[in-house]
Scaffold this motif. Structure first.
Motif, PDB file in Angstrom:
ATOM      1  N   TYR A 174     -28.400  40.105 -12.868  1.00 51.89           N
ATOM      2  CA  TYR A 174     -29.212  42.138 -12.720  1.00 51.89           C
ATOM      3  C   TYR A 174     -27.936  42.343 -12.266  1.00 51.89           C
ATOM      4  CZ  TYR A 174     -31.482  45.995 -11.040  1.00 51.89           C
ATOM      5  OH  TYR A 174     -32.265  46.705 -11.235  1.00 51.89           O
ATOM      6  N   LEU A 180     -32.579  40.285 -18.926  1.00 53.02           N
ATOM      7  CA  LEU A 180     -33.731  41.090 -18.439  1.00 53.02           C
ATOM      8  C   LEU A 180     -34.170  41.288 -20.196  1.00 53.02           C
ATOM      9  CD1 LEU A 180     -34.455  43.568 -17.422  1.00 53.02           C
ATOM     10  CD2 LEU A 180     -32.515  44.693 -18.985  1.00 53.02           C
ATOM     11  N   GLU A 181     -35.424  40.945 -19.710  1.00 57.44           N
ATOM     12  CA  GLU A 181     -36.930  41.169 -20.508  1.00 57.44           C
ATOM     13  C   GLU A 181     -37.861  42.139 -20.457  1.00 57.44           C
ATOM     14  OE1 GLU A 181     -37.431  38.796 -23.042  1.00 57.44           O
ATOM     15  OE2 GLU A 181     -36.355  37.089 -22.414  1.00 57.44           O
ATOM     16  N   GLU A 183     -40.101  43.386 -20.799  1.00 58.46           N
ATOM     17  CA  GLU A 183     -41.791  43.252 -20.036  1.00 58.46           C
ATOM     18  C   GLU A 183     -41.472  43.382 -18.246  1.00 58.46           C
ATOM     19  OE1 GLU A 183     -45.237  43.443 -21.344  1.00 58.46           O
ATOM     20  OE2 GLU A 183     -43.353  43.490 -22.888  1.00 58.46           O
ATOM     21  N   GLU A 184     -40.881  42.805 -18.190  1.00 56.71           N
ATOM     22  CA  GLU A 184     -40.673  43.172 -16.739  1.00 56.71           C
ATOM     23  C   GLU A 184     -40.082  44.519 -16.160  1.00 56.71           C
ATOM     24  OE1 GLU A 184     -36.891  41.014 -15.943  1.00 56.71           O
ATOM     25  OE2 GLU A 184     -37.480  39.077 -16.550  1.00 56.71           O
ATOM     26  N   LEU A 185     -40.058  45.369 -17.012  1.00 60.10           N
ATOM     27  CA  LEU A 185     -39.916  46.578 -16.663  1.00 60.10           C
ATOM     28  C   LEU A 185     -41.660  47.108 -16.872  1.00 60.10           C
ATOM     29  CD1 LEU A 185     -36.809  46.963 -18.776  1.00 60.10           C
ATOM     30  CD2 LEU A 185     -36.487  46.621 -16.519  1.00 60.10           C
ATOM     31  N   GLU A 187     -44.717  48.150 -15.767  1.00 61.16           N
ATOM     32  CA  GLU A 187     -46.335  48.245 -15.234  1.00 61.16           C
ATOM     33  C   GLU A 187     -47.739  48.099 -16.461  1.00 61.16           C
ATOM     34  OE1 GLU A 187     -45.862  50.973 -12.283  1.00 61.16           O
ATOM     35  OE2 GLU A 187     -44.625  50.047 -11.015  1.00 61.16           O
TER      36      GLU A 187
END
Length: 391
Positions: A174, A180-181, A183-185, A187
């Protein structure tokens, strides 16, 4: 290093320990201890698998042995003096981070001076502390200048002490931004057409801290730079990105001009070109904001780490505990010089002269016999660049 040089450094290290109060780490009797003596030859042999009980009173041990380097383990054990790691019976471990100037991508070895390397390492330390304090909300932190090329941070929050290696690996990943993608960031929220085959969704970049916040900060700074340019320059700047041609560049610029408030809120659905542009900044955030920690140190639950207050045998500087509010003003090449080595000069034979920055001054040291401030001479002897002159 010649014997008279080793003997001199042994004696002066002993003098330092006689006048310095060393505070051991928490649960010191549950940790393995190790040290490197001033031995003859180029190799440095670690004496380890010692418990504090075997060493005796720590201050007396340091005066008696005057070691070149001294360490304690991040791990806590039921039997820290056992000769094998299995027999020690691991119980828990501090979460330790190591920043080493030699390993920083921003440092150019052979070009950057020692002072420049340490300044860049402090910048990396502030990035690391941002993760530890804000992303992870750790409270029990001990910050230490290593006495050599960087900094250590010890995390002793109760909820991290029992983490296994794989969980510590996740923390490392982390902080480094590994895997890190974008799409993970994001909503997603349905805002229209509920029940339809393809309802309308609003996609919002998480802007409150974390990697989303860092990505958003870099993205908005870029948008503001674009809006200050004339149209041709802005379009040319946008087309520097792979996959953004003239049409997408024009659309993204138009969206930035007309939807600045939406972009500030993290809404990346104002136009597909904006979403594609924002995605590029996740990688930029990783490149600029990750903390380049020495990964094996953090994942190793048995790691030996340098004792705060001790002297670094490769520099003669002191390993210094630092309060958080001291970091801005801390200058390792001034504040880590032991008082024992200040205020007088000694004679040395310089083997490898050059520019030396210490004590707030810059010294041009010539090869041959020299009389130098002791802290400069100790620094050069410890690094193999000078020998103690014969009496």
């Amino acid at each position: 290093m010649e014997e008279r040089t080793r003997a001199y450094l042994r004696g002066r290290f002993r003098d330092h320990y006689r006048r310095t109060e060393i505070t051991p780490p928490p649960a010191a009797n549950e940790r393995e201890w190790g040290f490197i003596p001033w031995t003859e030859g180029p190799d440095m042999t670690m004496v380890r698998h010692r418990s504090l009980l075997e060493l005796g009173d720590l201050s007396e041990f340091l005066v008696r042995k005057r070691p070149r380097h001294v360490y304690f383990s991040a791990g806590r054990f039921r039997d820290p003096g056992a000769s094998s790691m299995h027999a020690k019976d691991w119980q828990s471990a501090d979460l330790v981070f190591d920043l080493d100037a030699d390993h920083l991508p921003s440092v150019t070895l052979g070009s950057d001076s020692y002072a420049e390397m340490l300044a860049k390492c402090k910048e990396a330390l502030f990035r690391l502390l941002d993760f530890l304090e804000n992303d992870f909300a750790f409270d029990d932190l001990e910050i230490v200048f290593s006495g050599g090329r960087g900094y250590h941070v010890h995390v002793r929050d109760e909820n991290v002490l029992h983490l296994e290696r794989e969980h510590r690996r996740e923390i490392v990943d982390y902080i480094r931004g590994i895997g890190l993608e974008f799409e993970e960031l994001i909503e997603s929220e349905t805002v229209a057409g509920l029940g339809r085959k393809t309802p309308t969704e609003r996609r919002t970049l998480q802007i409150e801290g974390g990697w989303g916040g860092r990505t958003h900060e870099h993205f908005l700074a870029y948008v503001d730079e674009l809006l200050e340019l004339d149209e041709d320059a802005a379009l040319e700047r946008l087309q520097e990105f792979d996959g953004i041609g003239e049409g997408k560049a024009a659309a993204a610029l138009n969206a930035a001009r007309n939807n600045r408030d939406q972009l500030e809120a993290g809404n990346v659905t104002v136009h597909t070109a904006v979403a594609q542009l924002a995605e590029r900044f996740a990688n930029r955030a990783v490149d600029r904001d990750n903390a380049p920690i020495d990964e094996p140190v953090t994942t190793d639950t048995n790691r030996l780490i340098r004792l705060p207050g001790s002297l670094h045998g490769g520099s003669g500087l002191q390993t210094v505990r630092l309060e958080r509010d001291e970091l801005d003003e801390f200058d390792p090449l001034v504040d880590a010089i032991p008082e024992t080595f200040r205020g007088h000069e000694i004679a040395v034979h310089v083997l490898d002269g050059g520019e030396i920055e210490l004590g707030g001054d810059s010294f041009t040291v010539q090869d041959g016999d020299q009389s130098l401030p002791e802290y400069v001479a100790v620094f050069m002897m410890a690094r193999g660049r000078a020998e103690k002159e014969k009496e």
